[in-house]
Design an enzyme around this catalytic site. Sequence first.
Site, PDB file in Angstrom:
ATOM      1  N   LYS A  34     -20.307   1.284 -20.940  1.00 57.28           N
ATOM      2  CA  LYS A  34     -18.841   1.188 -20.904  1.00 57.28           C
ATOM      3  C   LYS A  34     -18.308   0.392 -22.097  1.00 57.28           C
ATOM      4  O   LYS A  34     -17.301   0.756 -22.698  1.00 57.28           O
ATOM      5  CB  LYS A  34     -18.391   0.511 -19.587  1.00 57.28           C
ATOM      6  CG  LYS A  34     -18.762   1.312 -18.353  1.00 57.28           C
ATOM      7  CD  LYS A  34     -18.393   0.586 -17.077  1.00 57.28           C
ATOM      8  CE  LYS A  34     -19.192  -0.666 -16.815  1.00 57.28           C
ATOM      9  NZ  LYS A  34     -20.620  -0.450 -16.552  1.00 57.28           N
TER      10      LYS A  34
ATOM     11  N   HIS B 116     -21.067  -6.294 -21.056  1.00 56.84           N
ATOM     12  CA  HIS B 116     -20.700  -5.082 -21.803  1.00 56.84           C
ATOM     13  C   HIS B 116     -21.064  -5.275 -23.270  1.00 56.84           C
ATOM     14  O   HIS B 116     -20.568  -6.182 -23.925  1.00 56.84           O
ATOM     15  CB  HIS B 116     -19.203  -4.796 -21.634  1.00 56.84           C
ATOM     16  CG  HIS B 116     -18.820  -4.477 -20.210  1.00 56.84           C
ATOM     17  ND1 HIS B 116     -17.532  -4.228 -19.811  1.00 56.84           N
ATOM     18  CD2 HIS B 116     -19.590  -4.334 -19.088  1.00 56.84           C
ATOM     19  CE1 HIS B 116     -17.526  -3.968 -18.508  1.00 56.84           C
ATOM     20  NE2 HIS B 116     -18.755  -4.030 -18.048  1.00 56.84           N
TER      21      HIS B 116
HETATM   22  P1  GDP Z   1     -22.071  -1.542 -19.860  1.00 51.35           P
HETATM   23  O1  GDP Z   1     -22.291  -2.638 -18.878  1.00 51.35           O
HETATM   24  O2  GDP Z   1     -21.718  -0.255 -19.203  1.00 51.35           O
HETATM   25  O3  GDP Z   1     -21.089  -1.905 -20.947  1.00 51.35           O
HETATM   26  O4  GDP Z   1     -23.488  -1.300 -20.563  1.00 51.35           O
HETATM   27  P2  GDP Z   1     -24.479  -2.441 -21.124  1.00 51.35           P
HETATM   28  O5  GDP Z   1     -23.930  -3.004 -22.358  1.00 51.35           O
HETATM   29  O6  GDP Z   1     -24.845  -3.375 -20.031  1.00 51.35           O
HETATM   30  O7  GDP Z   1     -25.775  -1.568 -21.368  1.00 51.35           O
HETATM   31  C1  GDP Z   1     -25.772  -0.475 -22.218  1.00 51.35           C
HETATM   32  C2  GDP Z   1     -26.821  -0.701 -23.303  1.00 51.35           C
HETATM   33  O8  GDP Z   1     -27.062   0.518 -23.970  1.00 51.35           O
HETATM   34  C3  GDP Z   1     -26.375  -1.672 -24.377  1.00 51.35           C
HETATM   35  O9  GDP Z   1     -27.501  -2.355 -24.856  1.00 51.35           O
HETATM   36  C4  GDP Z   1     -25.812  -0.747 -25.468  1.00 51.35           C
HETATM   37  O10 GDP Z   1     -25.878  -1.329 -26.768  1.00 51.35           O
HETATM   38  C5  GDP Z   1     -26.758   0.415 -25.350  1.00 51.35           C
HETATM   39  N1  GDP Z   1     -26.207   1.723 -25.729  1.00 51.35           N
HETATM   40  C6  GDP Z   1     -24.971   2.238 -25.470  1.00 51.35           C
HETATM   41  N2  GDP Z   1     -24.905   3.511 -25.865  1.00 51.35           N
HETATM   42  C7  GDP Z   1     -26.110   3.827 -26.365  1.00 51.35           C
HETATM   43  C8  GDP Z   1     -26.683   5.025 -26.904  1.00 51.35           C
HETATM   44  O11 GDP Z   1     -26.061   6.068 -26.977  1.00 51.35           O
HETATM   45  N3  GDP Z   1     -27.996   4.959 -27.309  1.00 51.35           N
HETATM   46  C9  GDP Z   1     -28.739   3.829 -27.197  1.00 51.35           C
HETATM   47  N4  GDP Z   1     -29.983   3.862 -27.619  1.00 51.35           N
HETATM   48  N5  GDP Z   1     -28.224   2.689 -26.710  1.00 51.35           N
HETATM   49  C10 GDP Z   1     -26.944   2.692 -26.281  1.00 51.35           C
HETATM   50  P1  IMO Z   2     -21.712  -3.909 -15.801  1.00 51.53           P
HETATM   51  O1  IMO Z   2     -20.212  -4.081 -15.806  1.00 51.53           O
HETATM   52  C1  IMO Z   2     -25.286  -3.364 -13.381  1.00 51.53           C
HETATM   53  C2  IMO Z   2     -25.350  -5.316  -9.458  1.00 51.53           C
HETATM   54  C3  IMO Z   2     -26.325  -6.440  -9.261  1.00 51.53           C
HETATM   55  C4  IMO Z   2     -26.615  -6.272  -7.779  1.00 51.53           C
HETATM   56  C5  IMO Z   2     -25.253  -5.885  -7.218  1.00 51.53           C
HETATM   57  C6  IMO Z   2     -24.456  -7.038  -6.631  1.00 51.53           C
HETATM   58  O2  IMO Z   2     -22.396  -4.586 -16.912  1.00 51.53           O
HETATM   59  O3  IMO Z   2     -22.074  -2.476 -15.639  1.00 51.53           O
HETATM   60  P2  IMO Z   2     -23.140  -9.064  -7.757  1.00 51.53           P
HETATM   61  O4  IMO Z   2     -23.609 -10.153  -8.667  1.00 51.53           O
HETATM   62  O5  IMO Z   2     -22.037  -8.238  -8.311  1.00 51.53           O
HETATM   63  O6  IMO Z   2     -22.830  -9.568  -6.376  1.00 51.53           O
HETATM   64  O7  IMO Z   2     -24.429  -8.115  -7.582  1.00 51.53           O
HETATM   65  O8  IMO Z   2     -24.543  -5.313  -8.292  1.00 51.53           O
HETATM   66  N1  IMO Z   2     -24.436  -5.482 -10.631  1.00 51.53           N
HETATM   67  C7  IMO Z   2     -24.546  -4.793 -11.762  1.00 51.53           C
HETATM   68  N2  IMO Z   2     -25.476  -3.904 -12.164  1.00 51.53           N
HETATM   69  N3  IMO Z   2     -24.237  -3.640 -14.172  1.00 51.53           N
HETATM   70  C8  IMO Z   2     -23.285  -4.505 -13.768  1.00 51.53           C
HETATM   71  O9  IMO Z   2     -22.143  -4.728 -14.484  1.00 51.53           O
HETATM   72  C9  IMO Z   2     -23.433  -5.158 -12.536  1.00 51.53           C
HETATM   73  N4  IMO Z   2     -22.708  -6.081 -11.861  1.00 51.53           N
HETATM   74  C10 IMO Z   2     -23.323  -6.261 -10.684  1.00 51.53           C
HETATM   75  O10 IMO Z   2     -27.473  -6.282 -10.049  1.00 51.53           O
HETATM   76  O11 IMO Z   2     -27.484  -5.180  -7.578  1.00 51.53           O
HETATM   77 MG    MG Z   3     -23.722  -4.071 -18.361  1.00 51.11          MG
END
Ligand code: GDP
Ligand code: IMO
Ligand code: MG
Length: 428
Positions: free
Chosen positions: A16, A41
């Site tokens: 995201k 994020h």
């Molecule tokens: P979010 O919580 O939905 O914002 O996602 P996170 O940041 O927790 O996890 C997504 C991970 O995937 C991060 O390390 C990003 O840098 C990485 N990422 C996002 N898009 C891509 C992609 O298209 N390819 C690869 N290899 N990594 C990606």
């Molecule tokens: P983003 O925004 C992935 C999961 C936790 C646990 C459950 C409840 O980065 O996608 P909490 O601390 O919210 O009470 O935990 O939800 N969880 C997530 N998993 N991405 C997240 O956020 C999460 N935020 C909470 O691992 O299973």
């Molecule tokens: Mg995340």
Amino acid sequence: MASVVIVGAQWGDEGKGKVVDLYTEFADIVVRYSGGSNAGHTLVVDGQKLVTHLVPSGVVRAGKKCVLGDGMVIEPEVLLKEIRELKGKGLLQSDADLLVSARAHVILPYHKEIDALREEGKGALGTTKRGIGPAYEAKAGRRGIRAGDLLREGRLRELLTRNLEELNPYVERLGGTAFALEPLLAEALAAGAELKRYLADTSRYLYRAHKSGRDILFEGAQGTLLDVDHGTYPYVTSASTVAAGACSGSGLGPTTIDAVIGICKAYTTRVGGGPFPTELKGAMDARLRRTGEEFGATTGRPRRTGWLDVAALRYAVRVNGLSGLAMTKLDVLRGVSPIKVCVGYRVGGKPQDEIPLDPEDIVQAEPIYEDLEGFAEEIQSKREFDDLPAGARRFVRRVEALAETPIYLISVGPSRSETIVLRNPFRG
Ligand code: GDP
Ligand code: IMO
Ligand code: MG
């Protein structure tokens, strides 16, 4: 003028942050509406990686307004630290660019302690231990403390006294140490004094901005299957993470929303406990975790990995009213063949086209897989759909057909530039 909501279509961490950063180019305001620092994020711009937890990912683009909405739960210390770090990086140059709802609830040390102590016991869910559940419990129980309360000493003292009277015996029963009122009060007041300049009636601010033609981007946190109402309950977070939460969590009405984009990985991950029917074990799990660098952006925990679940995507399309999908991490599937996609389930011998959510049904549900041919070529350098290898194109088109939802964007790497844009939700 458009308002666009970004939501996670799976169990969080779909990418995201990256997509919000991309779309912020077309928005004036970026709004977080639910959750708190359980979110992590990630965005990568010009080789620089940034992970945001509370402040919207739009913060990397100068001059964009970042709003933390009513529906959030905010730990003041974490927010102040994040603001300091962002400023240290030359971001968030003007305090006027950050608005924090005075109605957002605050996470205090006892919420975190209760979350952590519960995670040591039998009912552990695998939470992030950020105090999210206990803070939302207080909110729903009508004894929560809101950001605006941090500015009013008398009211804050009364609220804290009431909360501690009730929660201290519980903390002790869980094996923790009771909290003293005065230090908590002093810390909360000090944080309030620092946060004061950001506090606002953000619902009213957003209404006026919308009326005057500003483009608004809503940054969902967590994912559809972690939603407290619509997720794999009880293995969920405590908030409304779906698109409708953008309205209740920001105070802007549903008729203002023009498009909802669901973010999904080309496979699936989940961190923490709970059912995950397409979960992989063994070599393929290890491969996806290694290639996809699947470790939590907030807790560093290894993420569980699995095949793409289109039956879950169909559900996300339905409960979020998705206009389209953005598929991330397609590059990670390079060299995987066949690529399996879950197209439905058999529960008690009966086929069904959506992921079953009843706790008993989901553990005994058998995924029905379709095997798709993979691709061997690198795709990280591709910027046009037609330049993708045939296997990658077929995979994308098949997911689109199965989910009956257009794909707006394909991400082929973590960087902002590593993206193939098919449609722009801000341009209809
Ligand atoms: P979010 O919580 O939905 O914002 O996602 P996170 O940041 O927790 O996890 C997504 C991970 O995937 C991060 O390390 C990003 O840098 C990485 N990422 C996002 N898009 C891509 C992609 O298209 N390819 C690869 N290899 N990594 C990606
Ligand atoms: P983003 O925004 C992935 C999961 C936790 C646990 C459950 C409840 O980065 O996608 P909490 O601390 O919210 O009470 O935990 O939800 N969880 C997530 N998993 N991405 C997240 O956020 C999460 N935020 C909470 O691992 O299973
Ligand atoms: Mg995340």
